[in-house]
Enzyme design. Structure first.
Site, PDB file in Angstrom:
ATOM      1  N   ASP B 215       0.880  -1.167   0.000  1.00 58.19           N
ATOM      2  CA  ASP B 215       0.000   0.000   0.000  1.00 58.19           C
ATOM      3  C   ASP B 215       0.922   1.223   0.000  1.00 58.19           C
ATOM      4  OD1 ASP B 215      -1.559   2.171   0.598  1.00 58.19           O
ATOM      5  OD2 ASP B 215      -2.367   1.359   2.469  1.00 58.19           O
ATOM      6  N   CYS B 379      -7.576   6.548  10.907  1.00 57.87           N
ATOM      7  CA  CYS B 379      -7.962   5.306  10.247  1.00 57.87           C
ATOM      8  C   CYS B 379      -6.933   4.209  10.496  1.00 57.87           C
ATOM      9  CB  CYS B 379      -8.164   5.506   8.735  1.00 57.87           C
ATOM     10  SG  CYS B 379      -9.490   6.639   8.375  1.00 57.87           S
TER      11      CYS B 379
END
Lengths: 151, 421
Positions: B215, B379
């Site tokens: 990611d 998050c």
């Protein structure tokens, strides 16, 4: 700094520093969890009822100054109120925080809860001030299976 | 503001970031908030857009707008060319071997979901039943894998981190086995700034023939990426964190993998022919680009890539490293301030807690001073759990930030102390 002082009013800072009624109520008649995913604030409220009277209300949890002070002062305001009075107070408080007109004219006065009037100028903080109230509302309506979320 | 930095890279030696000139490229930076000059320190949430990106998108809509890959008319040809040129720019930007390996998606999040639901699912169906991620992942690199695990009965394994916010590499390696379907790990942590040792991570996985997705949402704006040198199998990028528009992400995947994967979504563009007795899918990357894509967004991303290339990622990395050092020192000197995330290899992210003052209160007071920071769990709630805190305040820097802005943050934190005295 004038604006900030309106938000972080002395009483709010005091209740943040030494929250009242922040304790667990064992065997409470009602309880509910509230959560504000935006800032990670978590709260649990505990309520003991006597007929339709709020005999005792306490809370546990961690949050920002606004949400902690709001929970603390809410417990003081709700103690001894009937369920109808509690709901009317929530409606009035909600109007104060959001800056919208309130339809309820009668019922209990906001009293010292007026110190939260500065919040309406900070839209991002409205949810902090109302988290404890939404949670109590859910507990009173018996909506205890769901976690209340202000998001 | 005359800060500048010389690159240490001999190839670009002599190149400098003229910060004053760079800042002029970003119109949004030149405004006041609450009567103070805006200090934008929320770059890990989204990067600001240089004028050239804004102009490119506007020009596209003013002169070239048409649907792509289907019209023979002039505008469609122009739009298709521009869209495919953007793909080639991204390909070169991350060192991919061929442009077919670049799939335009909606976001880095969608890139991860796409791989989980196609390639990840295939791997599980082939008999592997564990997915390995890390404790410092953004929710977008946790939830898609958790969903897949719930759908298939596979197990999610989490490689732990230490109290500096660094991945425990040996523990990670111990999780790898013939059961592992996939490794999915962040290149740079959004909450901690940690730069993961991705070469070692990939090498260890490949020894067991386990494919790896990185990611790269937080890495692409700050580090030079070479997917072939890394030998990663999939790489996810977010356009808007890379100073491009929102609504576009990039999935890089090795050609052979992309080719053998089933489509993710069905629709127009992703098919060669549709008859009720037989549907033939399009070639990669179009097989994964169902529906009319975000054409203007992809072209805008291409402009952002050009812009970053012009500045030079080596220059950017060197300058941000200098800023990070300055900011770390400045924040460390504030009593009761604790930095969360102190990895040796770190991008310019400063997450911190400050006495018992809640980050949300800090955010409001700093905003009053014109300073934009992120407050919350970013998050990455498992990271907050690791450090046993509900939230942090995060200042995340970009190449247009200055030492003067760090000074403004420090002054803002003194204001916070005044209010809560």
């Amino acid at each position: 700094m004038t604006d900030l002082n309106e938000l972080y009013e002395a009483q709010i800072l005091d209740h943040n520093k030494s929250p009242r009624n922040r304790r667990r109520l064992e065997d409470a008649d009602r309880r509910a969890d509230g959560y504000n995913p935006l800032c990670g604030d978590k709260i649990t409220v505990f309520i003991d009822l006597e007929d339709d009277l709020v005999k005792e209300v306490t809370f546990e949890g961690s949050g920002c100054a606004i949400s902690t002070a709001s929970a603390s002062m809410m417990t003081q305001s709700l103690k001894g109120k009937t369920l109808d009075e509690a709901k009317a107070l929530f409606a009035k408080f909600h109007s104060l925080i959001t800056g919208e007109p309130c339809e309820i004219q009668n019922g209990p006065e906001l009293g010292k809860l007026e110190v939260f009037s500065g919040v309406c100028q900070y839209p991002a903080r409205v949810k902090c001030a109302t988290l404890a109230w939404h949670t109590v509302n859910a507990a009173l309506e018996g909506d205890v299976d769901d976690i209340v979320s202000t998001e | 503001m005359t800060t500048s930095v010389k690159s240490s890279d001999p190839q670009t030696s002599g190149a400098r970031l003229e910060i004053e000139r760079v800042r002029r490229d970003f119109p949004i930076l030149h405004q006041t908030v609450n009567g103070r000059p805006l200090v934008y320190l929320d770059n890990a949430a989204t990067g600001q857009k240089p004028q050239c990106v804004i102009d490119t998108i506007q020009r596209y809509y003013e002169t070239d707008n048409a649907n792509i890959h289907r019209g023979v008319h002039e505008l469609s040809v122009r739009a298709t060319d521009a869209y495919e040129r953007a793909r080639a720019k991204v390909q070169r930007f991350i060192g991919a071997g061929r442009s077919e390996e670049i799939v335009f998606v909606r976001s880095a999040t969608e890139a991860v979901n796409l791989v989980a639901q196609t390639f990840g699912r295939q791997r599980i169906e082939a008999g592997h039943n564990e997915i390995v991620i890390s404790e410092m992942e953004h929710h977008s690199n946790i939830v898609p894998w958790d969903l897949l695990c719930k759908q298939t009965g596979a197990k999610l394994l989490v490689a732990p981190i230490n109290d500096q916010g660094e991945l425990l590499l040996d523990d990670y390696k111990n999780l790898l086995s013939p059961r592992t379907a996939m490794v999915a790990i962040g290149h740079v942590s959004n909450a901690l700034g940690t730069i993961n040792p991705v070469r070692d991570i990939i090498e260890a996985a490949h020894q067991h023939d386990i494919p790896v997705l990185l990611d790269g949402a937080q890495a692409a704006p700050h580090l030079k990426i070479d997917v072939r040198e890394l030998d990663c199998d999939f790489y996810a990028i977010s356009s808007h964190k890379l100073f491009g528009p929102t609504g576009v992400g990039v999935l890089y995947g090795k050609y052979d993998f992309l080719n053998q994967m089933p489509p993710y979504q069905g629709g127009g563009e992703m098919i060669k022919s549709v008859h009720f007795d037989k549907i033939t899918y399009n070639d990669v990357p179009f097989k994964f680009e169902a529906g009319t894509p975000n054409i203007a967004g992809a072209i805008g991303l291409g402009a952002a890539v050009d812009y970053v290339n012009d500045l030079g990622l080596d220059n950017i990395a060197a300058y941000e490293h200098e800023l990070l050092g300055y900011a770390t020192e400045a924040l460390s000197s504030i009593p009761q301030l604790r930095l969360i995330g102190t990895a040796r290899e770190k991008a310019a992210v400063l997450s911190f807690v400050f006495g018992d003052i809640h980050p949300h209160d800090m955010g409001t007071i700093l905003n009053q001073e014109g300073i934009a920071v992120r407050t919350g769990h970013h998050c990455a709630q498992p990271v907050m759990d690791h450090f046993d805190i509900p939230a942090t305040t995060r200042a995340s820097l970009a190449f247009y930030n200055t030492k003067e802005e760090i000074d403004a943050l420090v002054a803002g934190l003194h204001k916070v102390t005044e209010v809560f005295a």
